[in-house]
Write a protein that holds these residues in place. Structure first.
Motif, PDB file in Angstrom:
ATOM      1  N   TYR A 122      -2.453  -4.838  -6.939  1.00  0.00           N
ATOM      2  CA  TYR A 122      -2.241  -4.661  -5.501  1.00  0.00           C
ATOM      3  C   TYR A 122      -0.973  -3.873  -5.220  1.00  0.00           C
ATOM      4  O   TYR A 122      -0.956  -2.967  -4.370  1.00  0.00           O
ATOM      5  N   ASN A 123       0.092  -4.184  -5.950  1.00  0.00           N
ATOM      6  CA  ASN A 123       1.352  -3.464  -5.780  1.00  0.00           C
ATOM      7  C   ASN A 123       1.169  -1.972  -6.059  1.00  0.00           C
ATOM      8  O   ASN A 123       1.696  -1.118  -5.327  1.00  0.00           O
ATOM      9  N   ASP A 124       0.408  -1.647  -7.104  1.00  0.00           N
ATOM     10  CA  ASP A 124       0.200  -0.239  -7.453  1.00  0.00           C
ATOM     11  C   ASP A 124      -0.707   0.478  -6.459  1.00  0.00           C
ATOM     12  O   ASP A 124      -0.574   1.682  -6.248  1.00  0.00           O
ATOM     13  N   ILE A 125      -1.629  -0.270  -5.859  1.00  0.00           N
ATOM     14  CA  ILE A 125      -2.463   0.325  -4.807  1.00  0.00           C
ATOM     15  C   ILE A 125      -1.581   0.724  -3.624  1.00  0.00           C
ATOM     16  O   ILE A 125      -1.686   1.837  -3.086  1.00  0.00           O
ATOM     17  N   VAL A 126      -0.679  -0.161  -3.237  1.00  0.00           N
ATOM     18  CA  VAL A 126       0.206   0.112  -2.109  1.00  0.00           C
ATOM     19  C   VAL A 126       1.215   1.213  -2.446  1.00  0.00           C
ATOM     20  O   VAL A 126       1.520   2.081  -1.614  1.00  0.00           O
ATOM     21  N   ASP A 127       1.716   1.188  -3.689  1.00  0.00           N
ATOM     22  CA  ASP A 127       2.829   2.068  -4.076  1.00  0.00           C
ATOM     23  C   ASP A 127       2.389   3.326  -4.825  1.00  0.00           C
ATOM     24  O   ASP A 127       3.246   4.022  -5.378  1.00  0.00           O
ATOM     25  N   ALA A 161      -9.767   0.343  -8.801  1.00  0.00           N
ATOM     26  CA  ALA A 161      -8.632  -0.572  -8.753  1.00  0.00           C
ATOM     27  C   ALA A 161      -8.933  -1.762  -7.840  1.00  0.00           C
ATOM     28  O   ALA A 161      -8.598  -2.908  -8.166  1.00  0.00           O
ATOM     29  N   TRP A 162      -9.573  -1.510  -6.699  1.00  0.00           N
ATOM     30  CA  TRP A 162      -9.931  -2.596  -5.795  1.00  0.00           C
ATOM     31  C   TRP A 162     -10.941  -3.539  -6.450  1.00  0.00           C
ATOM     32  O   TRP A 162     -10.859  -4.775  -6.287  1.00  0.00           O
ATOM     33  N   ILE A 163     -11.894  -3.007  -7.176  1.00  0.00           N
ATOM     34  CA  ILE A 163     -12.881  -3.844  -7.867  1.00  0.00           C
ATOM     35  C   ILE A 163     -12.203  -4.696  -8.939  1.00  0.00           C
ATOM     36  O   ILE A 163     -12.490  -5.887  -9.097  1.00  0.00           O
ATOM     37  N   TRP A 164     -11.289  -4.099  -9.690  1.00  0.00           N
ATOM     38  CA  TRP A 164     -10.540  -4.805 -10.715  1.00  0.00           C
ATOM     39  C   TRP A 164      -9.691  -5.902 -10.093  1.00  0.00           C
ATOM     40  O   TRP A 164      -9.607  -7.013 -10.619  1.00  0.00           O
ATOM     41  N   LEU A 165      -9.091  -5.614  -8.934  1.00  0.00           N
ATOM     42  CA  LEU A 165      -8.304  -6.617  -8.222  1.00  0.00           C
ATOM     43  C   LEU A 165      -9.183  -7.811  -7.852  1.00  0.00           C
ATOM     44  O   LEU A 165      -8.791  -8.974  -8.039  1.00  0.00           O
ATOM     45  N   ALA A 223       2.746  -9.333   1.327  1.00  0.00           N
ATOM     46  CA  ALA A 223       3.856  -8.647   1.992  1.00  0.00           C
ATOM     47  C   ALA A 223       4.865  -8.057   1.016  1.00  0.00           C
ATOM     48  O   ALA A 223       5.607  -7.138   1.369  1.00  0.00           O
ATOM     49  N   TYR A 224       4.886  -8.561  -0.222  1.00  0.00           N
ATOM     50  CA  TYR A 224       5.952  -8.167  -1.146  1.00  0.00           C
ATOM     51  C   TYR A 224       6.096  -6.661  -1.365  1.00  0.00           C
ATOM     52  O   TYR A 224       7.216  -6.135  -1.339  1.00  0.00           O
ATOM     53  N   PRO A 225       5.007  -5.900  -1.619  1.00  0.00           N
ATOM     54  CA  PRO A 225       5.198  -4.472  -1.901  1.00  0.00           C
ATOM     55  C   PRO A 225       5.906  -3.701  -0.793  1.00  0.00           C
ATOM     56  O   PRO A 225       6.468  -2.629  -1.047  1.00  0.00           O
ATOM     57  N   PHE A 226       5.906  -4.241   0.425  1.00  0.00           N
ATOM     58  CA  PHE A 226       6.522  -3.541   1.546  1.00  0.00           C
ATOM     59  C   PHE A 226       8.002  -3.895   1.714  1.00  0.00           C
ATOM     60  O   PHE A 226       8.713  -3.230   2.469  1.00  0.00           O
ATOM     61  N   MET A 227       8.447  -4.952   1.029  1.00  0.00           N
ATOM     62  CA  MET A 227       9.817  -5.423   1.206  1.00  0.00           C
ATOM     63  C   MET A 227      10.855  -4.390   0.769  1.00  0.00           C
ATOM     64  O   MET A 227      11.915  -4.267   1.371  1.00  0.00           O
TER      65      MET A 227
END
Length: 306
Positions: free
Chosen positions: A82-87, A112-116, A147-151
């Motif tokens: 998820y972090n890598d999808i966002v970043d 990546a979404w399917i793997w998540l 929310a973490y990846p946006f912090m």
């Protein structure tokens, strides 16, 4: 050799082991979930294991420790995906992360979404092993995780948010302890938060230059030349709160002595930390797997005397 070069460019990878034995098509997904870096799931696992041990249930609920370990592997992997999808766009601008499977194009966004989703299904299986209270507390962590990846974009202290996320298993583990007062568990959780802030500040030292170029904020950048006393302060607060957790269960100075090995280890990290040396910082960060084991031993000893 597929995925060899990008992974080699990342200093903290351990992909040459089991990951290297996987079929070439599976390696990008293993790397996306950071299966090549087991330190991450150990750090996620330890607070939950501490809680089970401190409650005196480590022997009776050994199966729960194994479920926690499986859940840590799956959910840490899901969090990384998820972090890598966002970043993914930001990762392309940082030398240490531009070789990540999404940033490099080795894995598509849809895949990546399917793997998540697949990793989250494993997490769901673990969730079903918990009592209703523990399961509810575990579910409550999802908002923090999301929310973490946006912090790192909005605060200089994303490590504090990560501390709440990576320590959450302590609350889940304590909820699995039958008929226990909550004060020791809450002190244990609070101490774990400061432990995470300390070790992740050390980890962030590797990226200070790149982070400053792309505008990513971190506690390492915020502390600057004061990073060593800063980490020392975080570790001191962690130890003080862990002492409070133990004192709630056994108000005996000898009981607090069980924390001496982990205190010495954390002190060694601070004294030998060279902030400008990325390899040194990475080694100190990784050594927190051992710090977690020492803390588990302390909690086990106390728990067995209740």
């Amino acid at each position: 050799m597929p995925m060899s070069d990008p992974a080699d460019a990342v200093p903290d990878t351990e992909h040459r082991g089991l990951i290297g034995l996987l079929p070439a098509a599976a390696r990008p997904y293993a790397l996306l979930a950071r299966f090549d870096r087991p330190i991450g799931w150990w750090l996620l696992f330890w607070p939950g294991a501490w809680a089970v041990a401190l409650s005196g249930n480590a022997a009776a609920r050994w199966d729960m420790l194994l479920w926690f370990l499986l859940g840590s592997i799956a959910m840490r992997g899901a969090g990384c995906v998820y972090n890598d999808i966002v970043d993914r766009d930001l990762d392309r601008q940082v030398a240490r992360t531009r070789g990540r499977p999404l940033a490099s194009g080795a894995v598509s966004l849809q895949a990546a979404w399917i793997w998540l989703g697949s990793l989250c299904l494993v997490g769901l299986i673990v969730l079903l092993q918990l009592r209703p209270l523990g399961g509810g507390i575990a579910m409550a962590s999802l908002a923090l995780v999301a929310a973490y990846p946006f912090m790192k974009r909005i605060t200089w202290w994303p490590q504090a948010w990560l501390g709440m996320v990576f320590s959450w298993a302590a609350l889940v583990g304590w909820a699995e302890a039958a008929d226990m007062a909550w004060a020791p568990g809450l002190f244990l959780y609070a101490g774990a938060i400061f432990w995470v802030i300390g070790y992740d500040t050390i980890y962030a030292l590797q990226d200070v230059e790149d982070d400053s170029l792309v505008g990513v904020r971190s506690s390492a950048r915020a502390l600057g030349s004061r990073v060593r006393p800063g980490v020392a302060g975080f570790y001191a607060l962690a130890l003080a709160l862990w002492m409070a957790a133990i004192w709630q269960l056994r108000p005996d100075p000898l009981a607090l002595a069980t924390l001496l090995p982990v205190a010495l280890h954390l002190g060694w990290q601070v004294l030998t930390l060279v902030p400008a040396d990325g390899a040194n910082a990475l080694a100190r960060f990784r050594s927190n797997r051992n710090a977690g084991l020492l803390m588990f031993a302390a909690c086990f000893v106390i728990g067995q005397t209740l």
